[in-house]
Design a protein around this motif. Structure first.
Motif, mmCIF file in Angstrom:
data_model
loop_
_atom_site.group_PDB
_atom_site.id
_atom_site.type_symbol
_atom_site.label_atom_id
_atom_site.label_comp_id
_atom_site.label_asym_id
_atom_site.label_seq_id
_atom_site.Cartn_x
_atom_site.Cartn_y
_atom_site.Cartn_z
ATOM 1 N N THR A 4 0.751 -1.060 0.017
ATOM 2 C CA THR A 4 -0.049 -0.014 -0.046
ATOM 3 C C THR A 4 0.657 1.227 -0.125
ATOM 4 O OG1 THR A 4 -0.112 -0.046 2.370
ATOM 5 C CG2 THR A 4 -1.841 -1.046 1.197
ATOM 6 N N GLU A 6 0.580 5.337 1.720
ATOM 7 C CA GLU A 6 -0.436 5.660 2.591
ATOM 8 C C GLU A 6 -0.041 7.067 2.614
ATOM 9 O OE1 GLU A 6 -0.415 3.971 6.331
ATOM 10 O OE2 GLU A 6 -0.865 1.887 5.526
ATOM 11 N N SER A 16 -10.172 6.505 8.480
ATOM 12 C CA SER A 16 -9.277 5.941 7.283
ATOM 13 C C SER A 16 -10.198 5.987 6.041
ATOM 14 C CB SER A 16 -8.819 4.552 7.617
ATOM 15 O OG SER A 16 -7.877 4.553 8.540
ATOM 16 N N ARG A 46 -6.331 8.815 7.455
ATOM 17 C CA ARG A 46 -5.279 8.045 6.790
ATOM 18 C C ARG A 46 -5.878 7.574 5.393
ATOM 19 N NH1 ARG A 46 -4.830 4.238 10.347
ATOM 20 N NH2 ARG A 46 -2.762 5.016 11.351
ATOM 21 N N VAL A 48 -5.284 5.005 2.406
ATOM 22 C CA VAL A 48 -4.589 3.834 2.247
ATOM 23 C C VAL A 48 -5.005 3.428 0.670
ATOM 24 C CG1 VAL A 48 -4.200 1.382 2.711
ATOM 25 C CG2 VAL A 48 -4.751 3.070 4.603
ATOM 26 N N GLU A 99 -6.377 -1.665 9.831
ATOM 27 C CA GLU A 99 -6.825 -0.443 10.241
ATOM 28 C C GLU A 99 -7.443 -0.402 11.714
ATOM 29 O OE1 GLU A 99 -6.049 2.865 8.744
ATOM 30 O OE2 GLU A 99 -4.959 1.044 7.878
#
Length: 221
Positions: A4, A6, A16, A46, A48, A99
């Motif tokens: 990933t 990020e 997220s 966040r 992702v 997560e």
């Protein structure tokens, strides 16, 4: 676990967004829209951006590329190989679980995707027994739509959905998006549906509308 990319918009994010790219792209594809999407009033997020596995794609003469599932033919009813969809849904569930381990529960996770990635987002959303904060499906459709009602998990329809589609889309026809949003509504989902005069892409108006939708869900969070 998928590889990933990020990006965090602030320290200690409590929300997220897992964003799935389209066929042949990679996790970098939607990173550039963040400055246009993210708003100052939002809590730290966040983002992702996973990379899909590389696999041969039948409709592209078997050429290996990043894909969430094989595309066997243009016909939407048989376009997605169900084993590939199931495998990708499992990989997305692993990202959701990670997560959770990082302190972000399902109720504060948005699952987004464009084209193939959006199809996986919807397929995963239908099967979620613990609702996510929301589903974002851009220029896409529900794979194996004829089975959607039988795979629908109890409580899944509590997830709000944002869907956007181009009226001039030559890859995933506009009517496929329309039919998919109508089916989701029949299944009990609250769908915020938007049409744009564009091909198989995203546009600034769509990013703005998505930002408005996210703002309503992040308000007071």
């Amino acid at each position: 676990m998928l590889d990933t990319i990020e990006r965090e918009t602030g320290p200690s994010p409590r929300h997220s967004v897992i964003w799935l790219h389209g066929l042949g792209a990679d996790g970098n594809d939607f990173v550039p829209i963040l400055p246009e999407l993210v708003r100052p009033a939002w809590p730290p997020l966040r983002f992702v951006f996973p990379n899909a596995p590389v696999r041969p794609v039948t409709i592209n003469n078997g050429v290996p590329m990043r894909a969430w599932y094989d595309i066997r033919e243009a016909d939407l009813a048989n376009r997605a190989d169900e084993a590939g969809v199931a495998a990708s849904v499992e990989q997305v569930e692993a990202l959701i679980a990670r997560e959770g381990e990082r302190g972000v529960p399902a109720s504060r996770i948005f699952l987004a995707g464009f084209s193939q990635g959006g199809a996986i987002a919807l397929a995963a959303g239908l099967r979620r027994r613990e609702p996510l904060a929301g589903l974002i499906a851009l220029s896409t459709y529900i794979p194996a739509a004829h089975k959607a009602a039988e795979v629908l998990a109890e409580g899944a329809s509590a997830q709000p959905v944002f869907m956007g589609h181009g009226s001039q889309d030559p890859v995933v026809p506009f009517h496929a998006g329309e039919q998919s949003q109508a089916l989701l509504r029949e299944l009990g989902f609250n769908v915020d549906w938007h049409a744009y005069p564009m091909p198989h892409s995203v546009c600034m108006e769509e990013i703005r509308d998505l930002g408005d939708w996210l703002s309503r869900r992040l308000a007071g969070a």
